[in-house]
Design a protein around this motif. Structure first.
Motif, PDB file in Angstrom:
ATOM      1  N   ILE B 716       0.746  -1.193   0.243  1.00 27.09           N
ATOM      2  CA  ILE B 716       0.196  -0.326   0.418  1.00 27.09           C
ATOM      3  C   ILE B 716       1.042   1.569  -0.114  1.00 27.09           C
ATOM      4  CG2 ILE B 716      -1.925   1.156   1.600  1.00 27.09           C
ATOM      5  CD1 ILE B 716      -2.585  -1.106   2.218  1.00 27.09           C
ATOM      6  N   ARG B 717       2.099   1.252   0.972  1.00 29.42           N
ATOM      7  CA  ARG B 717       3.073   2.296   1.134  1.00 29.42           C
ATOM      8  C   ARG B 717       3.083   2.643  -0.884  1.00 29.42           C
ATOM      9  NH1 ARG B 717       8.130   3.152   1.632  1.00 29.42           N
ATOM     10  NH2 ARG B 717       8.325   0.655   1.997  1.00 29.42           N
ATOM     11  N   ARG B 718       3.741   1.778  -1.165  1.00 29.40           N
ATOM     12  CA  ARG B 718       4.089   2.439  -2.660  1.00 29.40           C
ATOM     13  C   ARG B 718       3.006   2.119  -3.233  1.00 29.40           C
ATOM     14  NH1 ARG B 718       8.612  -2.343  -5.402  1.00 29.40           N
ATOM     15  NH2 ARG B 718      10.049  -2.344  -3.950  1.00 29.40           N
ATOM     16  N   ALA B 719       2.271   1.700  -3.450  1.00 27.92           N
ATOM     17  CA  ALA B 719       0.853   2.268  -4.199  1.00 27.92           C
ATOM     18  C   ALA B 719       0.613   3.833  -4.454  1.00 27.92           C
ATOM     19  CB  ALA B 719      -0.614   1.389  -3.778  1.00 27.92           C
ATOM     20  N   PHE B 720       0.985   4.077  -2.558  1.00 27.92           N
ATOM     21  CA  PHE B 720       0.311   5.604  -2.819  1.00 27.92           C
ATOM     22  C   PHE B 720       1.464   6.605  -2.267  1.00 27.92           C
ATOM     23  CE2 PHE B 720      -3.483   2.790  -1.365  1.00 27.92           C
ATOM     24  CZ  PHE B 720      -3.907   3.404  -2.131  1.00 27.92           C
ATOM     25  N   ALA B 721       2.674   5.690  -3.102  1.00 27.60           N
ATOM     26  CA  ALA B 721       3.965   7.343  -2.732  1.00 27.60           C
ATOM     27  C   ALA B 721       3.884   8.317  -3.385  1.00 27.60           C
ATOM     28  CB  ALA B 721       5.252   6.393  -3.502  1.00 27.60           C
ATOM     29  N   GLY B 722       4.181   9.554  -2.598  1.00 25.17           N
ATOM     30  CA  GLY B 722       4.070  10.639  -2.943  1.00 25.17           C
ATOM     31  C   GLY B 722       1.868  10.620  -2.925  1.00 25.17           C
ATOM     32  N   ASP B 723       1.945  10.172  -1.883  1.00 25.46           N
ATOM     33  CA  ASP B 723       0.375  10.680  -1.833  1.00 25.46           C
ATOM     34  C   ASP B 723       0.196  11.469  -0.390  1.00 25.46           C
ATOM     35  OD1 ASP B 723      -2.242  12.058  -2.638  1.00 25.46           O
ATOM     36  OD2 ASP B 723      -3.013   9.725  -2.684  1.00 25.46           O
ATOM     37  N   ASP B 724       0.493  12.743  -0.515  1.00 22.12           N
ATOM     38  CA  ASP B 724      -0.097  12.485   1.291  1.00 22.12           C
ATOM     39  C   ASP B 724      -1.478  13.023   1.620  1.00 22.12           C
ATOM     40  OD1 ASP B 724       0.380  13.135   3.657  1.00 22.12           O
ATOM     41  OD2 ASP B 724       1.636  14.910   3.765  1.00 22.12           O
ATOM     42  N   VAL B 725      -2.055  12.366   1.373  1.00 18.66           N
ATOM     43  CA  VAL B 725      -3.494  12.218   2.019  1.00 18.66           C
ATOM     44  C   VAL B 725      -3.989  13.063   3.247  1.00 18.66           C
ATOM     45  CG1 VAL B 725      -5.887  11.780   2.073  1.00 18.66           C
ATOM     46  CG2 VAL B 725      -4.331  10.659   0.623  1.00 18.66           C
TER      47      VAL B 725
END
Lengths: 450, 902
Positions: B716-725
């Motif tokens: 999941i971390r990889r999937a949302f890398a660079g996505d600081d929701v």
């Protein structure tokens, strides 16, 4: 080569007379009507306001009685024929359309307590404190005003032992039922009651036959009871005892098993005769005893007359009245009736007058053009649609009340609230479950006797 | 008086005499009743005497009677205790003392009369006490004499009252002893037996006696009637119930009226146009002329219009001979056809051969199979059958017959029943076998059953051997297809014979041949590269299929899990995301046609596919939301979370990865996130994604394809890398709060004001400004803390209120509506004529009650058709419910303790 042109025939769009209607062509494309809801809302608002403007329910008064009007009876065959009786023993037949007395039926000494017209509209039964039931012939057609010279003589007289309080006529046959110290079933052709019912020692206050299931009737008595009877069974069926006396019952003519009772506590209670352990609906708004109740022949609403000098119209399944009528000079209302077509009301009150009202306060009387009908239908539909919005519901709900009634309403509300609060506190400080939560519909019922 | 006085004195000597008299008296009483009472022979003596015959008996009877009159003549008779004293059956009035002194001129007839009044005082006995008693009585008597007459009378009256009998039985011929306390059953009354005695010789006496005995045996007392109040109550109750039931007949009508959108009152009744005949029948002549005409008509017998009408009607009804004949012929034909059909059906029914019936059935089925509708129906039927089997387990030896046989043991039975049981079990397994896809239901059944032998052992794991076999099969199919293609000839006539069509067909064929060749190559390659199969993703489609299929279904497979069973799933997928998939599976591709040939699936799969492909209106390139994978692992785990990940690939399209895992990291929550990614990353990640998805569920061989090392979090971390929701949300919330609770600028000093000396500079802002600012800040903080979302870090609840809009909003959802959406829907569409057609406007604005002005509205009348319909409805409901309940019971009883496979 054919060229298509936009043409407009002059003939189609030329009026022959200035009154002729022109067809309006409308484009129904929704994108052209972005403000449709706003438009309709405004129309609804205007309709509600206009309704207030046009709300003039009082049509006229029939005056002639010398004492308070105790009971009314409508002729099931003729719309314009109404019979009324007063506390001085005077019985009058009215031509409602012309607001005049057509015939008088003298004979009763003392107050007349009950009136009923047979289904064929030819016979009138009256009874009163003089222990006599009289059967009269109602003239088929009447012309001119009563002069007092043509005195009607009763077709038959039935002597009872005790004073009679009420009478009602069977809807199909020549049977009528009187109530007093007991319930007596009479036939036109018999001098003695064909059947008598007693259940308990108290006097019967009112009796009403069921219009659709014709052999069933209900009585109310001064022992705070509502009792049901069936002529076929030859026995009382069931008795319901409430906390306060019921003055009158009225069967819903469109729902054979439902009836509404006018109670002394200012409320009306609707019951399903098959389930008497709880009211199907409580109709409240009156601030004093409800004296009479009568269903509209449509079965969708009923009218009540109260000791608080007001008349109210309730929906058959609504808890609060949708209309309240009052005038400055109208006294305690003893009798109310819906007209046979369900669009007028008659009320008899203590001030010796019979008043004529519209069923819908702002209804336009007279013959309506189709366009007018459609307009009314549309406006009422729009109003119905937006009635929940605050502005519209506020205007729609508002009714001017006489000061005493208004104040009494406040007082009632306050006392109700106090009682509710007291009960809740009591419950809160008692062992859980020790004070059961009785629903309001059951609260006023004391017992259901078999 | 003298006698009385002498009584007490000489009573000892009188004793015997008295006894005598007493006996006499009693006897006389007995005689008067016509009964044998009083002194009799002892029973033993009687027995002895009986032997001497009738004559002797009569004699003895006479003697007895004589005895009774003259005591001490034939034998000594000693009465032990008088019957009345013994109080045996309470036959006599209870009297304290029966001995009196009788006057000398005693007459039997007068005794009763006198004993009433005076008998009391004349009692005396032998005993001493009695003497005293007598004296007392004498005293009483004296008193009575000396007392006032009236008093005496009173006493007498009271005494008389005491003696008075209450006769509950009226005096009649059947009740001869009304005074007696005993009832009919006593000896003195008349008993039923006595009455029956005279009937001894008559016919039917036996039956009568039997009935009497029965009656006596039962002997149930009749209950007294209930008290009136109770009786009335019962009556009322019954009456109420009856009336209640009766009045319920109105219910359907009332319900209908209540639900009606619009009620119509006092509408015009339909006037049936009456015929001239009817009018004439009603007509009664009133005027003179009419009467005259009527008389003339009646004289000429033309008056009866009805008769004339009837005659005319008969004339008109007449048929021609031809018509009748034709009709008869038609009927005869129909009859003969019907008969033939019946006869045939009967003959067929009588044939016992199972083979015949099966063949017939097959024939029928084949006929049905030809059209798609029938196929669908059959599938549906089969599905119902299967469901039924699962519910009832009818064929799993649950029947009584099967149980009995099993209980006795199969060995004892001949082969027939064993076979039957085996057959049943087979049916059961057929019906309950897991089917992977709906599309496989019926048509594949035959084929699968044929293949059962060689594919039965094929389960989850795809063994190398089976794979090899499959590959061989696929290869075979491809070769066949190639040959078939070559052999197929181009049509020479019709549309397909046109030159451009031929060209197109040729081209198409060539393409497919090329593809087939490619596939063949791949298959061979696959055969060769079986060993390295695990680590390679980009394998041929056939293998891929298998991996997908097994992992995809997410269900444990049973029984028939051959490739054809999986293929439909696979194909759907490939169709949906053909492009995207093709990107991944770069090497091999089979065209649909060839796949078909490989599968060897029936026509109806093809049909399904056609449906599917036509149902997708968007072009595939544009709409390529590809459901790459949806793996459900571990069905036994209740907490199946779903993480849907949308991956945006600029060049390609949208991909949806739906991964379901049994992990509890995101407990009970469903999160949906959108993350931009570049294709390179995807290529890198997809295998890992899949691997992590499957690591829990994991025994499948196909899953070995994927890398196991990566954890879910990592994924999941990889999937949302660079996505600081999170930070984004905090920012958004702060902005929203600023908007709803604006920061108010407090008072500030003018810039430069008071800053020109160092003293003032030191002071800084004046205190009042600071205070003001402080208070404003506090106010804002308080307002913020009052908000509903003050303590909820990741929640934003808008408390913005538009005052102008509030006028158009209901404060709450009004009563009849349950939800806001429904309510809003009701006021969404306008109803006016400006926005709707004329008709729809009229429909929408029709008032709830429509009545005619000035017409009396009658009370509701009972509509029998509605009542009947309602009854039928209720009946059908009841039947349905009962059936459901029955089947439910059956099922539940059958399934007791058994696991239901669904």
């Amino acid at each position: 080569m054919k060229v298509k042109l936009i043409t407009r025939s002059e003939d189609d769009f030329t009026r022959e007379r200035s009154q002729d209607l022109q067809k309006v062509f409308r484009n129904l494309d929704p994108s052209l009507h972005p403000q449709e809801r706003a438009h309709e809302y405004v129309r609804a608002l205007n309709a509600v306001k206009l309704e207030k403007v046009f709300a003039k329910p009082f049509i006229g008064a029939l005056s002639g009685h010398m004492d308070g009007v105790s009971c009314l009876a409508k002729n099931p065959r003729h719309l314009n024929s109404l019979v009324s009786a007063s506390l001085d023993g005077d019985i009058r037949l009215w031509d409602v359309a012309y607001k005049r007395t057509v015939r008088q039926f003298p004979g009763h000494k003392g107050a007349v307590r009950g009136l009923a017209v047979s289904r064929d509209g030819e016979h009138l039964v009256s009874c009163g404190d003089d222990c006599v039931v009289r059967l009269w012939q109602i003239p088929g057609s009447f012309v001119g005003e009563a002069t007092g010279e043509d005195v009607d003589v009763p077709v038959a007289t039935y002597q009872g032992k005790n004073a009679f309080r009420t009478v009602d006529h069977h809807w199909n046959s020549s049977i009528f039922v009187t109530g007093g110290s007991q319930v007596d079933v009479w036939d036109h052709n018999r001098s003695e009651p064909t059947n008598s019912f007693t259940w308990g020692a108290d006097s019967i206050v009112s009796v009403r036959f069921n219009p659709s299931e014709t052999d069933v009737f209900a009585t109310t008595a001064s022992d705070r009871s509502i009792a049901l009877y069936d002529l076929r069974m030859g026995t009382p069926l069931r008795k319901l005892i409430m906390q306060t006396r019921t003055n009158m019952v009225s069967w819903n003519p469109r729902e054979a098993f439902n009836f509404t009772s006018a109670n002394e506590d200012g409320n009306c209670y609707s019951y399903d005769m098959r389930k008497l352990n709880r009211a199907t609906c409580i109709h409240m708004d009156h601030v004093s005893a409800v004296m009479d109740v009568d269903f509209s022949p449509t079965g969708r609403e009923f009218v009540t007359g109260s000791y608080d000098r007001t008349i109210r119209i309730f929906p058959y399944n609504g808890g609060h009245s949708k209309e309240v009528y009052h005038t400055k000079r109208m006294q305690r209302v003893f009798a109310v009736k819906f007209s046979g077509d369900g669009s007028y009301l008659m009320s008899g009150s203590d001030d010796t007058n019979i008043r004529l009202w519209k069923g819908k306060a702002s209804e336009q009387l007279g013959v309506l053009l189709p366009r007018e009908k459609q307009k009314h239908a549309y406006l009422s539909a729009v109003k119905e649609r937006y009635k929940h919005l605050p502005e519209i519901s506020r205007i729609d709900r508002y009714r001017h009340l006489p000061k005493p009634v208004y104040k009494a309403t406040k007082v009632r509300h306050a006392s109700d609230d106090a009682e509710r609060k007291r009960a809740s506190r009591k419950r809160a400080h008692s062992a859980p479950g020790s004070i059961p939560h009785t629903p309001a519909r059951k609260k006023r019922i004391v017992a259901e006797l078999e | 008086m003298v006698g009385r006085k002498a009584g007490p004195r000489g009573h000892g000597s009188m004793n015997k005499k008295q006894q005598q008299k007493k006996m006499q008296k009693k006897d006389s009483g007995g005689r008067s009743n016509g009964k044998k009472v009083g002194p009799q022979l002892a029973s033993s003596l009687l027995k002895e005497l009986k032997g001497d015959g009738d004559r002797r008996r009569k004699q003895s009877k006479e003697e007895e009677e004589d005895d009774s009159i003259l005591p001490g003549d034939v034998y000594e008779y000693e009465e032990q205790l008088p019957e009345e004293e013994a109080g045996k059956n309470r036959r006599y009035d209870s009297v304290d003392q029966l001995d009196y002194e009788l006057p000398s001129d005693f007459e039997t007839t007068t005794i009763f009369a006198e004993s009433d009044e005076e008998g009391e005082e004349e009692k005396d006995d032998d005993d001493e006490e009695e003497e005293e008693d007598a004296e007392k009585k004498h005293q009483n008597m004296l008193q009575a004499v000396t007392r006032k007459a009236s008093e005496a009378r009173q006493e007498k009256a009271s005494k008389r009252k005491e003696v008075m009998l209450s006769e509950s039985y009226p005096e009649s011929e059947f009740n001869l002893n009304p005074g007696g306390k005993g009832s009919v059953t006593t000896v003195q009354g008349i008993s039923v037996e006595e009455l029956m005695g005279s009937l001894h010789e008559t016919a039917g006496f036996g039956a009568l006696r039997k009935r009497m005995q029965q009656l006596e045996k039962r002997g149930a007392p009749v209950h007294p009637p209930l008290p009136k109040a109770m009786q009335e109550k019962v009556e009322r109750k019954v009456g109420y119930e009856k009336t209640r039931d009766e009045i319920t007949k109105w219910q359907p009508q009332v319900k209908m009226n209540r639900e009606a959108r619009t009620l119509f009152f006092n509408q015009k009744e339909e006037v049936v146009p009456s015929s001239t005949a009817a009018l004439a029948a009603k007509f009664t002549p009133t005027t003179d002329m009419e009467k005259e005409i009527a008389s003339v008509l009646s004289e000429s017998k033309l008056g009866d219009v009805k008769a004339v009408e009837a005659a005319e009607a008969l004339e008109l009804n007449k048929l021609t001979v031809e018509e009748v004949r034709e009709r008869q012929q038609r009927l005869a034909k129909m009859r003969s056809l019907l008969f033939q059909h019946e006869a045939k059906a009967k003959r067929v029914r009588n044939i016992k051969s199972k083979t015949f019936h099966r063949l017939q059935k097959d024939h029928k089925h084949r006929a049905e199979d030809t059209d798609a509708e029938a196929v669908k129906d059959a599938a549906l039927k089969q599905e119902v059958k299967r469901a039924e089997e699962r519910m009832t387990l009818k064929h799993k030896n649950t029947s009584r017959w099967a149980k009995r046989i099993l209980k006795r043991g199969l060995k004892e039975h001949e082969d027939g029943s064993r076979e039957a049981i085996a057959e049943q079990l087979r049916t059961h397994s057929m019906l309950t076998r897991k089917i992977q896809s709906v599309k496989m239901s019926s048509s594949s059944e035959e084929s699968s059953s044929e293949e059962e032998g060689d594919e039965g052992d094929e389960g989850l794991a795809v063994g190398g051997k089976t794979r090899a076999r499959l590959l061989a099969k696929a290869k075979m199919a491809t070769v066949l297809a190639l040959q078939g293609d070559g052999e197929a000839e181009i049509p020479t006539t019709g549309l397909f014979a046109l030159p451009f069509m031929t060209r197109a067909i040729e081209r198409k064929r060539k393409e497919s041949q090329d593809e087939a060749l490619a596939v063949l190559e791949q298959l061979e390659e696959a055969e060769r590269g079986d060993a390295v199969f695990d680590k390679n993703i980009n394998v041929g489609r056939a293998e891929d299929d298998k991996a997908w299929g097994t992992s995809h279904s997410g269900r444990l497979g049973f029984g028939d899990m051959s490739t054809p069973a999986m293929n439909p799933n696979r194909r759907e997928k490939s169709r949906d995301g053909e492009d995207s998939m093709d990107e991944f599976d770069s090497d091999a591709n089979l065209s649909d046609d060839e796949e078909d040939k490989i599968d060897g699936l029936g026509a109806w799969q093809r049909f399904n596919r056609m449906e599917k492909s036509t149902s997708n209106p968007l072009p595939e390139k544009e709409m390529s939301v590809a459901e790459v994978q949806s793996v459900v692992i571990g069905e036994e785990d209740q907490q199946v979370e779903e993480v849907e990940i949308f991956l945006y690939i600029p060049d390609l399209n949208w991909l949806t990865l739906a991964a379901s895992t049994g992990k509890k990291k995101l407990n009970g929550k469903k999160s949906k996130m959108v993350a931009p990614l570049n294709p390179a990353e995807i290529n890198a990640q997809i295998p890992t994604l899949l691997a992590s998805e499957e690591e829990d569920g994991a025994n499948d061989q196909g899953m070995k394809l994927l890398d196991k090392t990566m954890s879910q979090e990592e994924l999941i971390r990889r999937a949302f890398a660079g996505d600081d929701v999170e930070a984004e949300f905090v920012e958004t919330k702060a902005r929203a709060l600023d908007e709803e609770v604006p920061r108010v600028e407090g008072p500030v000093s003018l810039p430069g004001w008071g800053q020109w000396t160092h003293i003032q500079q030191k002071k800084g802002q004046p205190a009042w400004i600071l205070k003001e600012q402080e208070s404003l800040k506090n106010k804002r903080d308080a307002a913020l803390s009052r908000r509903k979302d003050a303590k909820l870090q990741f929640v934003m609840i808008s408390e913005k209120m538009d005052k102008k809009a509030s006028k158009f909003c209901a404060s709450k959802v009004p009563f009849p509506y349950r939800s806001r959406e429904v309510f809003e829907r009701t006021i969404e569409m306008p109803i006016g004529r400006d926005y709707n057609t004329d008709k729809s406007t009229r429909d929408m604005t029709r008032p709830s009650e429509i009545k005619k002005a000035g017409v009396v509205i009658e009370p509701l009348k009972l509509n029998m058709s509605i009542v009947k319909n309602a009854k039928l409805d209720v009946l059908s409901h009841v039947v349905k419910r009962r059936r459901e309940r029955d089947s439910g019971n059956k099922a539940s009883s059958n399934q007791l303790g058994k696991k239901i496979r669904t």
